[in-house]
Design a protein around this motif. Structure first.
Motif, PDB file in Angstrom:
ATOM      1  N   THR A 111      32.364  41.406  35.239  1.00 55.58           N
ATOM      2  CA  THR A 111      32.716  40.119  35.600  1.00 55.58           C
ATOM      3  C   THR A 111      31.274  39.379  36.071  1.00 55.58           C
ATOM      4  OG1 THR A 111      33.308  40.876  37.454  1.00 55.58           O
ATOM      5  CG2 THR A 111      35.031  39.728  35.965  1.00 55.58           C
ATOM      6  N   THR A 136      38.018  43.429  33.889  1.00 57.05           N
ATOM      7  CA  THR A 136      38.046  43.076  35.060  1.00 57.05           C
ATOM      8  C   THR A 136      39.277  43.844  35.730  1.00 57.05           C
ATOM      9  OG1 THR A 136      40.194  41.852  34.454  1.00 57.05           O
ATOM     10  CG2 THR A 136      38.140  40.580  34.309  1.00 57.05           C
ATOM     11  N   ARG A 137      39.079  43.989  36.914  1.00 60.68           N
ATOM     12  CA  ARG A 137      40.078  44.757  37.257  1.00 60.68           C
ATOM     13  C   ARG A 137      41.522  44.084  37.234  1.00 60.68           C
ATOM     14  NH1 ARG A 137      38.323  47.590  41.840  1.00 60.68           N
ATOM     15  NH2 ARG A 137      36.235  47.393  42.109  1.00 60.68           N
ATOM     16  N   TYR A 140      42.614  40.323  38.501  1.00 62.20           N
ATOM     17  CA  TYR A 140      41.481  39.659  38.881  1.00 62.20           C
ATOM     18  C   TYR A 140      41.580  38.197  38.913  1.00 62.20           C
ATOM     19  CZ  TYR A 140      36.491  38.389  38.946  1.00 62.20           C
ATOM     20  OH  TYR A 140      35.444  37.756  39.318  1.00 62.20           O
ATOM     21  N   LEU A 142      39.617  34.533  38.561  1.00 63.59           N
ATOM     22  CA  LEU A 142      38.559  34.180  38.020  1.00 63.59           C
ATOM     23  C   LEU A 142      37.874  33.024  39.177  1.00 63.59           C
ATOM     24  CD1 LEU A 142      39.028  33.230  34.198  1.00 63.59           C
ATOM     25  CD2 LEU A 142      38.176  35.206  35.499  1.00 63.59           C
ATOM     26  N   THR A 146      33.239  30.993  36.206  1.00 60.16           N
ATOM     27  CA  THR A 146      33.549  31.558  35.319  1.00 60.16           C
ATOM     28  C   THR A 146      34.501  30.884  34.446  1.00 60.16           C
ATOM     29  OG1 THR A 146      33.587  33.796  36.634  1.00 60.16           O
ATOM     30  CG2 THR A 146      34.436  33.912  34.372  1.00 60.16           C
ATOM     31  N   PHE A 159      39.033  38.402  28.292  1.00 61.63           N
ATOM     32  CA  PHE A 159      39.247  39.100  29.277  1.00 61.63           C
ATOM     33  C   PHE A 159      40.077  40.228  28.947  1.00 61.63           C
ATOM     34  CE2 PHE A 159      38.051  35.103  30.907  1.00 61.63           C
ATOM     35  CZ  PHE A 159      36.981  35.321  31.926  1.00 61.63           C
ATOM     36  N   GLU A 161      41.736  43.633  31.190  1.00 62.33           N
ATOM     37  CA  GLU A 161      42.249  44.242  32.378  1.00 62.33           C
ATOM     38  C   GLU A 161      41.786  45.577  32.036  1.00 62.33           C
ATOM     39  OE1 GLU A 161      45.781  43.536  34.274  1.00 62.33           O
ATOM     40  OE2 GLU A 161      45.171  41.347  34.961  1.00 62.33           O
TER      41      GLU A 161
END
Ligand SMILES: [Fe+2]
Ligand SMILES: [Fe+2]
Length: 391
Positions: A111, A136-137, A140, A142, A146, A159, A161
């Motif tokens: 990220t 991303t976690r 997450y 944004l 972003t 994205f 995860e």
């Protein structure tokens, strides 16, 4: 390379590569149905030599070892071979040239990095050549930057995860320098490679061979071993708390240089250096070794740094308002790994790596209590130190 339609690109310094890199890559591969992922270690930093980054050759070798058992992963040296500054745009063009214009490129990134794309060379061109997969976690959210970027490049930014392991190369390097274990943070073969090639290690034993030999001749074997442990512990604490690592090591090594003096030697040394024993030291002669250590370290071991000398001087009593190095030596002496268990040892170790002042308070209290129970006189410096760190 056989027919690759969807190619993931995993770039990085890989200094060193670890399980979080591998796990997130594998997640991305699966979720986006990529044919392969190509790992591309970055080349040597062109201008400033960062001493924390090991050579490109080592980083390449470690990455190769880390992925050798996965047929979907392979490695490329295109960025390493490029002798000049490497730009992502050049890498993307090169990959298109190798795998053909039809190959779909998926640049895997985090990220933080995705928001920086516009600071890279030819960002618009980059978006024409590749898609991005941002790991991303879970859950997450944004940030606005972003979101704007995603709006601008619909169908270009995805994205993914991934389970985020709390593993970082920085932390692995730090642990190795602190002589802590890194097992289960990175593949076994990478770990072995690191040890075989002495990477990330900070070792002063060669440099201070002379001092070590002198010390060995003036201490009992047990006291000498303790000194080495204190030196290592002090080094580790210095890494943790960002103090001068070498000064910590050497002060730790020499802190007890007068500990094995006989009564006669103590009296001789105090006269030689014109040091007056106060009432407490007169009654508890053993405490004098730290004060005399100041002079012997200066005179015999040629230590000139006043901060180092004071860390030796105050390692038994402590004092109010100690320097960071003084605290490190005082604490390292108390917690070094070969200390036989006593009450409060584990708590002190825990505190030492979190907060030096809290550790001081804790250790001073323990030591004062212990000595009072033994009927010993508490040195005024220790009392001052305790009331200072208590507040
Ligand atoms: Fe000591
Ligand atoms: Fe000691």
């Amino acid at each position: 390379m056989e027919n690759i339609k969807k190619l993931g690109i995993m770039g990085g310094t890989f200094n060193p590569i670890h399980y979080a890199h591998l796990l997130s890559s594998n997640y991305v591969l699966e979720k986006f149905n990529l044919d392969k992922i190509i790992f591309i270690p970055t080349g040597e930093p062109p201008h400033k030599k960062d001493i924390n980054i090991v050579s490109a050759e080592h980083r390449y070798n470690m990455t190769k070892l880390a992925i050798e058992d996965n047929d979907n992963f392979f490695i490329s040296d295109i960025e390493i071979k490029r002798k000049k500054t490497t730009y992502t745009i050049d890498t993307l063009k090169e990959l298109k040239a190798i795998y053909g214009d039809d190959v779909e490129l998926y640049f895997i990134t985090g990220t933080d990095t995705i928001n920086q794309v516009y600071s890279w060379k030819e960002p618009e061109e980059i978006f024409k050549l590749t898609k991005f997969i941002v790991t991303t976690r879970p859950n997450y959210v944004l940030d606005d930057n972003t979101k704007d970027l995603v709006l601008k490049h619909k169908d270009k930014i995805y994205f993914c995860e991934t389970p985020m392991l709390e593993i970082s190369s920085t932390n692995i390097r730090k642990r190795i320098a602190q002589e802590k274990m890194v097992t289960y943070l990175l593949p076994k073969n990478v770990e072995s490679y690191i040890y075989e090639n002495n990477l990330y290690k900070i070792d002063f034993f060669k440099k201070y061979e002379k001092e070590l030999n002198m010390l060995k001749n003036s201490l009992t074997e047990k006291r000498f071993n303790h000194s080495i442990q204190v030196a290592k512990e002090a080094k580790s604490l210095a890494i943790e708390h960002k103090e001068d690592i070498e000064k910590a090591f050497l002060s730790g090594l020499l802190h007890d240089c007068c500990k094995c003096f006989t009564k006669e030697e103590i009296y001789k040394a105090k006269d030689k250096y014109n040091f007056k024993l106060d009432d407490v030291l007169e009654k508890q002669l053993d405490l004098a070794h730290s004060f005399l250590g100041y002079y012997v370290a200066k005179d015999v071991y040629n230590i000139e740094d006043e901060n180092m000398l004071n860390s030796i001087k105050y390692h038994t009593t402590g004092r109010a308002n100690m320097s960071k190095l003084e605290k490190i030596i005082y604490i390292a002496d108390y917690i070094e790994p070969t200390r036989a268990y006593f009450e409060g040892l584990y708590e002190a170790r825990e505190l030492a790596y979190k907060d030096l002042d809290k550790a001081m308070e804790y250790i001073l209290k323990n030591t004062i209590d212990f000595n009072e129970k033994k009927g010993r006189i508490i040195h005024p410096l220790s009392k001052e130190a305790y009331s200072y760190y208590k507040n």
